[in-house]
Motif scaffolding. Sequence first.
Motif, PDB file in Angstrom:
ATOM      1  N   GLY A 243      -2.443   6.575  -7.850  1.00  0.00           N
ATOM      2  CA  GLY A 243      -3.730   6.059  -7.238  1.00  0.00           C
ATOM      3  C   GLY A 243      -4.008   6.406  -6.029  1.00  0.00           C
ATOM      4  O   GLY A 243      -3.291   6.887  -5.025  1.00  0.00           O
ATOM      5  N   PHE A 244      -5.484   6.658  -5.680  1.00  0.00           N
ATOM      6  CA  PHE A 244      -5.802   6.686  -4.234  1.00  0.00           C
ATOM      7  C   PHE A 244      -7.241   6.299  -4.088  1.00  0.00           C
ATOM      8  O   PHE A 244      -7.911   5.745  -4.986  1.00  0.00           O
ATOM      9  CB  PHE A 244      -5.902   8.488  -4.130  1.00  0.00           C
ATOM     10  N   ILE A 245      -7.522   6.234  -2.872  1.00  0.00           N
ATOM     11  CA  ILE A 245      -8.653   5.608  -2.271  1.00  0.00           C
ATOM     12  C   ILE A 245      -9.377   6.822  -1.466  1.00  0.00           C
ATOM     13  O   ILE A 245      -8.689   7.011  -0.299  1.00  0.00           O
ATOM     14  CB  ILE A 245      -8.704   4.189  -1.594  1.00  0.00           C
TER      15      ILE A 245
ATOM     16  N   LEU B 118      -7.574  -5.502  -2.417  1.00  0.00           N
ATOM     17  CA  LEU B 118      -8.861  -4.454  -2.353  1.00  0.00           C
ATOM     18  C   LEU B 118      -8.778  -3.566  -1.249  1.00  0.00           C
ATOM     19  O   LEU B 118      -8.210  -3.977  -0.051  1.00  0.00           O
ATOM     20  CB  LEU B 118     -10.068  -5.344  -2.387  1.00  0.00           C
ATOM     21  N   TYR B 119      -9.308  -2.696  -1.376  1.00  0.00           N
ATOM     22  CA  TYR B 119      -9.470  -1.728  -0.232  1.00  0.00           C
ATOM     23  C   TYR B 119     -10.662  -2.000   0.586  1.00  0.00           C
ATOM     24  O   TYR B 119     -10.846  -1.310   1.623  1.00  0.00           O
ATOM     25  CB  TYR B 119      -9.480  -0.225  -0.585  1.00  0.00           C
TER      26      TYR B 119
ATOM     27  N   LYS C 253       0.705  -1.354  -0.076  1.00  0.00           N
ATOM     28  CA  LYS C 253       0.035   0.040   0.136  1.00  0.00           C
ATOM     29  C   LYS C 253       0.848   1.272   0.127  1.00  0.00           C
ATOM     30  O   LYS C 253       1.916   1.361   0.807  1.00  0.00           O
ATOM     31  CB  LYS C 253      -1.070  -0.142   1.292  1.00  0.00           C
TER      32      LYS C 253
ATOM     33  N   CYS D 206      -8.385   7.640 -10.370  1.00  0.00           N
ATOM     34  CA  CYS D 206      -9.360   7.448  -9.551  1.00  0.00           C
ATOM     35  C   CYS D 206     -10.234   6.315  -9.962  1.00  0.00           C
ATOM     36  O   CYS D 206     -10.891   5.528  -9.192  1.00  0.00           O
ATOM     37  CB  CYS D 206     -10.169   8.571  -9.685  1.00  0.00           C
TER      38      CYS D 206
ATOM     39  N   PHE E  25      -5.683  -1.750 -12.060  1.00  0.00           N
ATOM     40  CA  PHE E  25      -6.684  -1.481 -11.014  1.00  0.00           C
ATOM     41  C   PHE E  25      -5.910  -1.613  -9.578  1.00  0.00           C
ATOM     42  O   PHE E  25      -6.371  -0.656  -8.764  1.00  0.00           O
ATOM     43  CB  PHE E  25      -7.569  -2.374 -11.174  1.00  0.00           C
ATOM     44  N   GLN E  26      -4.959  -2.347  -9.582  1.00  0.00           N
ATOM     45  CA  GLN E  26      -4.241  -2.223  -8.335  1.00  0.00           C
ATOM     46  C   GLN E  26      -3.664  -0.925  -8.066  1.00  0.00           C
ATOM     47  O   GLN E  26      -3.084  -0.730  -6.854  1.00  0.00           O
ATOM     48  CB  GLN E  26      -3.404  -3.462  -8.259  1.00  0.00           C
ATOM     49  N   LEU E  27      -3.129  -0.506  -8.903  1.00  0.00           N
ATOM     50  CA  LEU E  27      -2.448   1.103  -8.965  1.00  0.00           C
ATOM     51  C   LEU E  27      -3.470   1.860  -7.931  1.00  0.00           C
ATOM     52  O   LEU E  27      -2.912   2.802  -7.153  1.00  0.00           O
ATOM     53  CB  LEU E  27      -2.578   1.472 -10.096  1.00  0.00           C
ATOM     54  N   ILE E  28      -4.769   1.685  -8.290  1.00  0.00           N
ATOM     55  CA  ILE E  28      -5.788   2.604  -7.514  1.00  0.00           C
ATOM     56  C   ILE E  28      -6.110   1.951  -6.244  1.00  0.00           C
ATOM     57  O   ILE E  28      -5.876   2.655  -5.173  1.00  0.00           O
ATOM     58  CB  ILE E  28      -7.091   2.660  -8.198  1.00  0.00           C
ATOM     59  N   SER E  29      -6.458   0.536  -6.095  1.00  0.00           N
ATOM     60  CA  SER E  29      -6.802  -0.070  -4.871  1.00  0.00           C
ATOM     61  C   SER E  29      -5.813  -0.043  -3.631  1.00  0.00           C
ATOM     62  O   SER E  29      -6.000   0.080  -2.544  1.00  0.00           O
ATOM     63  CB  SER E  29      -7.281  -1.523  -5.191  1.00  0.00           C
ATOM     64  N   MET E  30      -4.385  -0.071  -4.311  1.00  0.00           N
ATOM     65  CA  MET E  30      -3.205  -0.145  -3.184  1.00  0.00           C
ATOM     66  C   MET E  30      -2.645   1.437  -3.126  1.00  0.00           C
ATOM     67  O   MET E  30      -1.746   1.470  -2.397  1.00  0.00           O
ATOM     68  CB  MET E  30      -2.332  -1.139  -3.609  1.00  0.00           C
ATOM     69  N   ARG E  31      -3.239   2.398  -3.814  1.00  0.00           N
ATOM     70  CA  ARG E  31      -2.737   3.827  -3.688  1.00  0.00           C
ATOM     71  C   ARG E  31      -1.206   4.044  -4.166  1.00  0.00           C
ATOM     72  O   ARG E  31      -0.374   4.446  -3.423  1.00  0.00           O
ATOM     73  CB  ARG E  31      -2.744   4.173  -2.469  1.00  0.00           C
ATOM     74  N   LEU E  32      -0.934   3.053  -5.320  1.00  0.00           N
ATOM     75  CA  LEU E  32       0.329   3.104  -5.873  1.00  0.00           C
ATOM     76  C   LEU E  32       0.686   4.586  -6.427  1.00  0.00           C
ATOM     77  O   LEU E  32      -0.327   5.198  -6.979  1.00  0.00           O
ATOM     78  CB  LEU E  32       0.930   2.074  -6.816  1.00  0.00           C
ATOM     79  N   SER E  33       2.137   4.870  -6.717  1.00  0.00           N
ATOM     80  CA  SER E  33       2.296   5.865  -7.733  1.00  0.00           C
ATOM     81  C   SER E  33       3.146   5.357  -8.823  1.00  0.00           C
ATOM     82  O   SER E  33       4.121   4.771  -8.025  1.00  0.00           O
ATOM     83  CB  SER E  33       2.554   7.329  -7.213  1.00  0.00           C
TER      84      SER E  33
ATOM     85  N   SER F 119     -11.314   6.770   0.694  1.00  0.00           N
ATOM     86  CA  SER F 119     -11.483   6.415   2.571  1.00  0.00           C
ATOM     87  C   SER F 119     -10.366   6.660   2.952  1.00  0.00           C
ATOM     88  O   SER F 119     -10.483   6.828   4.471  1.00  0.00           O
ATOM     89  CB  SER F 119     -12.114   4.898   2.433  1.00  0.00           C
ATOM     90  N   ASP F 120      -9.212   6.979   2.734  1.00  0.00           N
ATOM     91  CA  ASP F 120      -8.151   7.364   3.455  1.00  0.00           C
ATOM     92  C   ASP F 120      -8.297   8.721   4.083  1.00  0.00           C
ATOM     93  O   ASP F 120      -7.279   9.130   4.961  1.00  0.00           O
ATOM     94  CB  ASP F 120      -6.932   7.322   2.632  1.00  0.00           C
TER      95      ASP F 120
END
Lengths: 354, 354
Positions: free
Chosen positions: B289-291, B73-74, A253, B260, A278-286, B293-294
């Motif tokens: 990437g970001f979520i 997954l988040y 993460k 997003c 998608f994991q770039l988003i779900s894991m907040r990667l950059s 809920s953080d």
Amino acid sequence: MAPTPTSTRSWILANYPHGVPTFSTADDNSTFKLVEQALPDLKPNQVLVKVLFLSNDPAQRGWIDPSIPAERLYIKPVELKASMAARGLAEVIASTSDRLQIGTIVQGPVGWNEYGVLGEADCTPRQPLPNGLSLTHYMGAFGIPGLTAYYGLVVVGGAKGGQKVVVSGAAGAVGNMVVQIAKNIVGCSEVIGIAGSDEKCRWVESLGADKCLNYKSPTFEDDLIKATEGFVHVYFDNVGGSILDLMLARMAKNGVVIACGSISGYNSGKPTLLKNYFQLISMRLSIRGFIASDYLSKAQEIGKLFVQALRDGKLKISDEMEQVVATNFEDVPRTWLKLFEGANTGKLITRIVE
Amino acid sequence: MAPTPTSTRSWILANYPHGVPTFSTADDNSTFKLVEQALPDLKPNQVLVKVLFLSNDPAQRGWIDPSIPAERLYIKPVELKASMAARGLAEVIASTSDRLQIGTIVQGPVGWNEYGVLGEADCTPRQPLPNGLSLTHYMGAFGIPGLTAYYGLVVVGGAKGGQKVVVSGAAGAVGNMVVQIAKNIVGCSEVIGIAGSDEKCRWVESLGADKCLNYKSPTFEDDLIKATEGFVHVYFDNVGGSILDLMLARMAKNGVVIACGSISGYNSGKPTLLKNYFQLISMRLSIRGFIASDYLSKAQEIGKLFVQALRDGKLKISDEMEQVVATNFEDVPRTWLKLFEGANTGKLITRIVE
């Protein structure tokens, strides 16, 4: 003393490549063509140089890719009919510069030429390195590759002590420095390399990597999953492509992918295909792209840091880390193409021989 | 007063989807199946609720994708045989909680159920909004979508006054807030939307976008190049796929892509295909990437900021911005699937009717 040459042999860009570039001394349809061309007279503050060594860099492939608009490149692309662009080391054999005497070894944009005329401002005179190291390390650890490794890992990627790091292209000029900086300067807790042969992997481990995986192994994907249990904070990506995709699923993460190169796609023309986007988003990667030349103002400072680390035993830099290929001028493109065969360990350098 | 129900109809996850999810009241092979199930007795500090509104969110597709490991997954993925997960608004009809009286409207993880039992801690009681706005805006501008827009654009993306911003999915619940926050709160110099119909585009422009482009237009690619002359500092990406790829070639040096969503790939199973990945490097771009809920700890603060902006005329929030679809419980999946048809303007909300 030999007479000052008035012409040079040069490899020019005759045609934009489709896929793997080709070269020929005669065929007008190849990417690169060998020609003889006149040398201009020296204007004030110029030097005539004899090219000794050429740096071979994957990024050069981008400079001759017509699908990338010039404004989207970080250097001026090579024009048709012009000498192929390359940096290298050369000896000054005639000079109108007060600063650069005949006999000085300079580093600069020499191109694929036997001889060339350069402006004083484009030339950096090079002094001997510690430990009797060859000057060619100014094209490796003490040059742009070393700066790239440091800037990417520490500044762009923000790698910190205690983190787990993966580096692809780990046996390359940039990658081997990333391994050493991560492990011995930054103090990362675990450094895993990825390279293209078992031999390269053992070499990367000898530099301090906790483990190095051969991506050509049939068990590579499982090996990578196993080696990245607990996931990875920083991935230094020298290759792009399918290994980048795999790594998106192995990042912790808030993990950071440092996008340094994507050599896997340079000749194939294939797009980068990411099943795990998608994991770039779900894991907040950059994913962070960068170009080392943005950090050139710090080159001297980082050079000093490396010299000190070398003295402290925190960096292993030896002539064995370079692959210097003695090359007839007719074979300059052939040596360069080894980059894309995954054949070289460490920095691939062309030494021009007669 | 109606007797307290002891069972509920529910849409459960019967099978993991391949491609577009399916639903049926009878077929055991569909993704979602309608069942009747008993309601548990209330334990202390629980409420029995009647579900009034369901929030429809592209991210829900990820929660039922078996190809994404749970740890990547988040939120906890939906288990087979469990009710499909969804957030929504519901009315308390029985309570063992001192805090939540019968008749209170609460927001929480109600799922695709007519009735459900929730813990007190999972429920947020909702007070009336300014300007007589419907409580459903707690699922839009004053809920996660609004928070997502602010957090993504301002905090993750670091958007600043004077910058040029592009937003895809601009007519969606997140996108329309991004447009307004960029233009009227952050003070970006130019905000360009991308949406799926001319009608949506005119609506996005009415919210303050300088221009909105229809990605279904045959001239879209040229339109986008023209609209992004001088290049773009921040791209807020709600869609992924080919528009992301196009945008990589339209970003200014050091530009930021805020990742997003990638709705374009959610049902196709197709990988993200980036022909312009090299420009991520050459132009020093980053994809982040970001979520949202953080950022939940700031939800109240951002809610207040939005209320003030609404009063100052800097945000346009109206009931027209939502698409509330009156839906028989049998049709709950049908309404949700509209998300993937590009059919909705603003937040897509299911109002359950009998």
